[in-house]
Design a protein around this motif. Structure first.
Motif, PDB file in Angstrom:
ATOM      1  N   HIS A 163      12.688  -1.019   2.600  1.00 25.59           N
ATOM      2  CA  HIS A 163      12.424  -1.136   4.144  1.00 25.59           C
ATOM      3  C   HIS A 163      12.820  -2.273   4.949  1.00 25.59           C
ATOM      4  CE1 HIS A 163       9.532  -2.506   7.330  1.00 25.59           C
ATOM      5  NE2 HIS A 163       9.371  -1.146   7.487  1.00 25.59           N
ATOM      6  N   SER A 182       5.237  -4.244   4.559  1.00 24.38           N
ATOM      7  CA  SER A 182       4.837  -2.539   5.181  1.00 24.38           C
ATOM      8  C   SER A 182       3.817  -2.103   4.784  1.00 24.38           C
ATOM      9  CB  SER A 182       6.170  -1.791   4.752  1.00 24.38           C
ATOM     10  OG  SER A 182       6.198  -1.713   3.457  1.00 24.38           O
ATOM     11  N   ALA A 183       3.438  -0.897   5.312  1.00 21.11           N
ATOM     12  CA  ALA A 183       2.201  -0.406   4.838  1.00 21.11           C
ATOM     13  C   ALA A 183       2.097   0.098   3.259  1.00 21.11           C
ATOM     14  CB  ALA A 183       1.657   0.985   5.660  1.00 21.11           C
ATOM     15  N   VAL A 184       3.006   0.519   2.895  1.00 26.35           N
ATOM     16  CA  VAL A 184       3.099   0.999   1.347  1.00 26.35           C
ATOM     17  C   VAL A 184       3.361  -0.191   0.545  1.00 26.35           C
ATOM     18  CG1 VAL A 184       4.820   2.058  -0.004  1.00 26.35           C
ATOM     19  CG2 VAL A 184       4.610   3.037   1.948  1.00 26.35           C
ATOM     20  N   VAL A 185       3.915  -1.055   0.937  1.00 23.34           N
ATOM     21  CA  VAL A 185       3.787  -2.424   0.144  1.00 23.34           C
ATOM     22  C   VAL A 185       2.353  -3.134   0.063  1.00 23.34           C
ATOM     23  CG1 VAL A 185       4.752  -4.796  -0.596  1.00 23.34           C
ATOM     24  CG2 VAL A 185       6.318  -3.014   0.143  1.00 23.34           C
ATOM     25  N   GLN A 186       1.739  -3.148   1.298  1.00 23.90           N
ATOM     26  CA  GLN A 186       0.577  -3.436   1.224  1.00 23.90           C
ATOM     27  C   GLN A 186      -0.751  -2.766   0.421  1.00 23.90           C
ATOM     28  OE1 GLN A 186      -0.312  -3.909   5.366  1.00 23.90           O
ATOM     29  NE2 GLN A 186       0.149  -6.009   5.774  1.00 23.90           N
ATOM     30  N   ALA A 187      -0.387  -1.449   0.364  1.00 25.47           N
ATOM     31  CA  ALA A 187      -1.297  -0.345  -0.190  1.00 25.47           C
ATOM     32  C   ALA A 187      -1.152  -1.033  -1.880  1.00 25.47           C
ATOM     33  CB  ALA A 187      -0.931   0.811  -0.236  1.00 25.47           C
ATOM     34  N   VAL A 188       0.035  -1.094  -2.228  1.00 21.28           N
ATOM     35  CA  VAL A 188       0.574  -1.477  -3.573  1.00 21.28           C
ATOM     36  C   VAL A 188      -0.218  -2.777  -4.131  1.00 21.28           C
ATOM     37  CG1 VAL A 188       2.272  -2.283  -5.276  1.00 21.28           C
ATOM     38  CG2 VAL A 188       2.743  -0.143  -3.762  1.00 21.28           C
ATOM     39  N   GLY A 215       6.490  -1.550  -5.419  1.00 22.35           N
ATOM     40  CA  GLY A 215       6.375  -2.149  -4.366  1.00 22.35           C
ATOM     41  C   GLY A 215       7.445  -2.827  -3.796  1.00 22.35           C
ATOM     42  N   TRP A 234      10.487  -0.558  -2.904  1.00 23.16           N
ATOM     43  CA  TRP A 234       9.972  -0.244  -1.449  1.00 23.16           C
ATOM     44  C   TRP A 234      10.312  -0.900  -0.368  1.00 23.16           C
ATOM     45  CZ3 TRP A 234       8.787   4.784  -0.476  1.00 23.16           C
ATOM     46  CH2 TRP A 234       8.478   5.277   0.929  1.00 23.16           C
TER      47      TRP A 234
END
Length: 225
Positions: free
Chosen positions: A154, A17-23, A147, A150
């Motif tokens: 998800h 997911s986008a949040v995990v990729q950002a982390v 991450g 989250w």
């Protein structure tokens, strides 16, 4: 696409997911920065140790103090920390010695204060970026854990739209999340090891500098008698 390909590290990162990729991106960036500081600090500490040993050998070989001082002044940009400490103390000693209204104790104290001020500057330079390594070592696992949490949330939200949950359907989502923790540990472990190692080396150098300041103060005091 087979299961082995689906669970490859690159695929898991791209499908997270986008949040995990950002982390993950944050942790990878922090890891690269910590490795940069690790190599930079390794060269700096090694150079400081080598220059300290060279100056100690020259100083205690019985050489002329004026010659050592002139050498330190003329090659200031390449001088080591101990050499700069000596330069500051000897300069202050020479300046105060020419004042007839000062007692020997005042001259020695003035030289010691000058050396102490230079010592603090040199230690600040040696300890630069150690706080960053300490922060990376302590915070990265928690960022990776965020991450992971989250990503697992998800993954389970995605299962609500599936009629029958199986291991094959839940495994990719959980694996994606766990990669964040793995990257966090990858960033933290080298930073912690480097921080502990460099702190130990810098503490040893600090002891040598402090011992030199005391010994040089004693030499100055004997010359004032």
């Amino acid at each position: 696409m087979n299961a082995a390909q689906d669970l490859s590290i690159l695929h898991l990162i791209l499908e997270a997911s986008a949040v995990v990729q950002a982390v993950m991106a944050l942790l990878i960036g922090v890891s690269f920065m910590s490795w940069y500081y690790i190599f930079m600090k390794w060269f700096a500490v090694r150079e400081a140790r080598a220059k300290t040993e060279t100056f100690e050998r020259d100083f205690w070989s019985g050489g002329n103090l004026n010659s050592l001082y002139n050498s330190a002044v003329n090659d200031r940009h390449h001088a080591g920390s101990m050499e700069r400490i000596f330069e500051a103390g000897f300069r202050e000693f020479t300046k105060l010695k020419g004042q007839s209204n000062l007692e020997a104790k005042d001259i020695v104290d003035g030289s010691r204060r000058a050396m102490r001020a230079t010592y603090q500057r040199e230690m600040d330079a040696l300890e630069a970026h150690l706080a960053f390594l300490a922060s990376v070592g302590s915070v990265s696992p928690y960022i990776g854990l965020f991450g992971t949490v989250w990503g697992i949330m998800h993954a389970f939200r995605g299962l609500s739209n599936v009629g029958q949950a199986t291991l094959a359907s839940v495994a990719p989502g959980i694996a994606e999340a766990l990669v964040a923790t793995a990257i966090g540990l990858f960033a933290a472990i080298p930073a912690v090891l480097a921080y502990n190692r460099f702190s130990h080396e810098i503490d040893r150098l600090a002891v040598r500098y402090e011992s030199f300041m005391e010994e040089f103060s004693n030499i100055i005091q004997r010359q004032m008698r």
